[in-house]
Design a protein around this motif. Structure first.
Motif, mmCIF file in Angstrom:
data_model
loop_
_atom_site.group_PDB
_atom_site.id
_atom_site.type_symbol
_atom_site.label_atom_id
_atom_site.label_comp_id
_atom_site.label_asym_id
_atom_site.label_seq_id
_atom_site.Cartn_x
_atom_site.Cartn_y
_atom_site.Cartn_z
ATOM 1 N N TRP A 80 16.535 35.371 -69.286
ATOM 2 C CA TRP A 80 17.651 36.025 -69.484
ATOM 3 C C TRP A 80 18.310 34.802 -70.414
ATOM 4 O O TRP A 80 19.112 34.803 -70.492
ATOM 5 C CB TRP A 80 18.441 36.090 -68.226
ATOM 6 C CG TRP A 80 19.168 35.762 -67.430
ATOM 7 C CD1 TRP A 80 20.309 35.961 -68.377
ATOM 8 C CD2 TRP A 80 20.138 36.211 -66.293
ATOM 9 N NE1 TRP A 80 21.815 36.680 -67.596
ATOM 10 C CE2 TRP A 80 21.209 36.217 -66.383
ATOM 11 C CE3 TRP A 80 19.731 35.928 -64.732
ATOM 12 C CZ2 TRP A 80 22.559 36.169 -65.466
ATOM 13 C CZ3 TRP A 80 20.706 35.800 -63.804
ATOM 14 C CH2 TRP A 80 22.130 35.980 -63.916
ATOM 15 N N GLU A 84 21.108 35.812 -72.465
ATOM 16 C CA GLU A 84 22.278 35.671 -72.595
ATOM 17 C C GLU A 84 22.407 33.664 -72.668
ATOM 18 O O GLU A 84 22.654 33.820 -70.908
ATOM 19 C CB GLU A 84 22.667 36.042 -71.670
ATOM 20 C CG GLU A 84 23.985 35.982 -71.186
ATOM 21 C CD GLU A 84 24.994 36.752 -70.253
ATOM 22 O OE1 GLU A 84 25.754 37.218 -69.838
ATOM 23 O OE2 GLU A 84 23.936 37.465 -68.884
ATOM 24 N N PHE A 90 25.317 38.377 -75.806
ATOM 25 C CA PHE A 90 24.083 38.639 -75.511
ATOM 26 C C PHE A 90 23.424 38.431 -76.843
ATOM 27 O O PHE A 90 24.299 38.881 -77.573
ATOM 28 C CB PHE A 90 23.899 39.952 -75.607
ATOM 29 C CG PHE A 90 24.198 40.119 -73.091
ATOM 30 C CD1 PHE A 90 23.333 39.996 -72.836
ATOM 31 C CD2 PHE A 90 25.416 40.936 -73.631
ATOM 32 C CE1 PHE A 90 23.984 40.199 -71.669
ATOM 33 C CE2 PHE A 90 25.400 41.139 -72.144
ATOM 34 C CZ PHE A 90 25.121 40.885 -70.997
ATOM 35 N N TYR A 143 23.822 41.793 -66.754
ATOM 36 C CA TYR A 143 22.611 41.277 -67.763
ATOM 37 C C TYR A 143 21.526 42.608 -67.664
ATOM 38 O O TYR A 143 21.096 42.851 -68.193
ATOM 39 C CB TYR A 143 21.906 40.238 -66.946
ATOM 40 C CG TYR A 143 20.460 39.933 -67.090
ATOM 41 C CD1 TYR A 143 19.463 39.908 -68.195
ATOM 42 C CD2 TYR A 143 19.113 39.568 -66.540
ATOM 43 C CE1 TYR A 143 18.591 39.317 -68.583
ATOM 44 C CE2 TYR A 143 18.467 39.851 -66.208
ATOM 45 C CZ TYR A 143 17.376 39.460 -67.476
ATOM 46 O OH TYR A 143 16.144 39.453 -67.749
#
Length: 429
Positions: A80, A84, A90, A143
């Motif tokens: 993750w 991000e 992103f 996400y």
């Protein structure tokens, strides 16, 4: 324990054998909370991952290793914090990197078990409060909504969250919250994918230090088991989230939000009611304990009953062992460990448990959350070039994967006699 006395065992043709990793532990140079010195300052007990195994650049070497060993499957994570790195931003380049890696795994014929969250998250998410309450649910959903449809074509099995039940990572409040974060992830994945979805339980078998007749040890066993294992199993089975000291609640989306039980298990945990620290992660006084590292570590023990205990407890759904392994500097002990656990899996299957596959921890000797000393890998990583060097335990697991059986003759190809604790003690001297 003498593995040369074990019977030959066979596994179904659709049973998968593989190895597991986590991006934070092998990729290197991430952007997670573990890499922030304000959150995790370096010390004698904690060193950041740094370049780790350099797998972000050398993932093709990992794929080649999996192929060379002959494994069917690979459990990995997308990170993750790379996808991000800033809230709401992103990173397409990082996303494309994972797509290339997943595509090359599929082209190599490797089944993919993909974890969306394996302990590491962006620094900004940590500063928002991470999982201490449900206020970050919107960021979590963004996400998952972003990454799932992109990687869905490559995934065979989904893991939403890795080990949300670990007490040394999360307090009880966070563990209860993570059930709802898991359920939210499950619902989003189901919008885009028909592949089976789960979250991995870190299964620790609790055992009374003085046996079944001691009431205090047994009472504490049941208490600690509920706080680590049963609260999770109960919530998934019923939708009821409950634990001592918290008001219980029913959350509809939590009920049946695992299509199969995914679990990681390593060693039993002894409970001694006569000790201030009654939950003994390191049963160093037990006869079965093996000191296989220069430092104490919780997987120094070979006790295959933990596997049967876990599988029989979760026989109401299909099961996948997503992590299981031993930290040892002597690979011979890892051979004993792996073959003993496979015997236990086969025994549970003979008792009616549906098991889909087994993935060892880990493909590589990697960074273990503060140190590179614990060696779990079925392959070594050379310190300068980061070249992957297969160990005999990996070669044996590959032979088992190719033939779907494990026999004395196969074991003797790599292990001539049972190793002894005395070997390690002599080496230490």
């Amino acid at each position: 324990m003498d593995i040369f006395q074990y019977r030959e065992i066979k596994f179904p043709e659709n049973f998968i054998f593989g190895a597991s990793t986590a991006g934070q532990q092998i990729d290197g140079n991430s952007h997670s909370q573990f890499d922030d010195p304000d959150i995790f300052p370096p010390s004698d007990y904690y060193q950041p991952a740094g370049i780790a195994c350099n797998s972000y650049r050398m993932y093709r070497d990992d794929i080649e290793l999996i192929k060379k060993l002959g494994l069917d499957a690979y459990r990995m994570s997308v990170e993750w914090s790379r996808i991000e790195p800033e809230q709401g931003l992103f990173d397409r380049e990082a996303t494309d990197h994972y797509v290339r890696q997943l595509n090359e795994l599929k082209e190599a014929g490797v089944k993919i078990c993909l974890t969306l969250y394996h302990f590491a998250h962006p620094i900004w998410f940590d500063r928002l409060g991470k999982f201490t309450d449900l206020n970050q649910m919107g960021e979590w959903k963004k996400y998952v909504e972003y990454i799932v449809p992109i990687v869905e074509p490559y995934v065979d099995y989904w893991i939403v969250i890795n080990e949300p039940n670990l007490p040394y990572r999360y307090d009880m409040n966070e563990r209860l919250n993570l059930l709802e974060y898991h359920a939210a992830g499950y619902q989003i994945i189901k919008k885009y994918s028909a592949k089976p979805v789960s979250t991995t339980l870190a299964y620790s078998m609790k055992m009374p230090y003085r046996g079944q007749t001691d009431m205090l040890d047994n009472a504490l066993c049941r208490y600690s088991d509920f706080l680590e294992n049963e609260y999770f199993l109960h919530a998934i089975r019923t939708g009821e989230i409950c634990a001592p000291g918290f008001d219980g609640k029913y959350v509809k989306d939590v009920k049946d939000s695992c299509d199969f039980w995914a679990f990681n298990t390593y060693a039993r945990c002894m409970v001694d009611g006569r000790k201030k620290d009654w939950l003994m992660d390191h049963p160093i006084y037990r006869a079965s304990h093996i000191r296989s590292l220069k430092i104490p570590f919780y997987t120094d023990e070979i006790y295959p009953d933990i596997m049967i205990n876990a599988l029989l407890r979760m026989k109401d759904k299909p099961c996948m062992i997503t992590e299981n392994g031993m930290a040892t500097e002597d690979d011979r002990f890892r051979i004993v460990y792996l073959t003993s656990m496979l015997q236990a899996i086969r025994e549970a299957m003979d008792m009616g448990v549906e098991v889909w596959g087994y993935m060892c921890w880990s493909l590589l000797d990697n960074w273990e959350w503060g140190s590179c000393l614990p060696q779990f890998g079925i392959a070594e990583v050379e310190k300068v070039t980061y070249r992957r060097i297969p160990k005999d335990s990996g070669r044996l697991l590959g032979d088992i994967s190719r033939t779907h059986k494990c026999s004395k003759e196969m074991i003797q190809k790599y292990l001539k006699s049972m190793p002894s604790k005395n070997d390690l003690q002599e080496e230490a001297r």
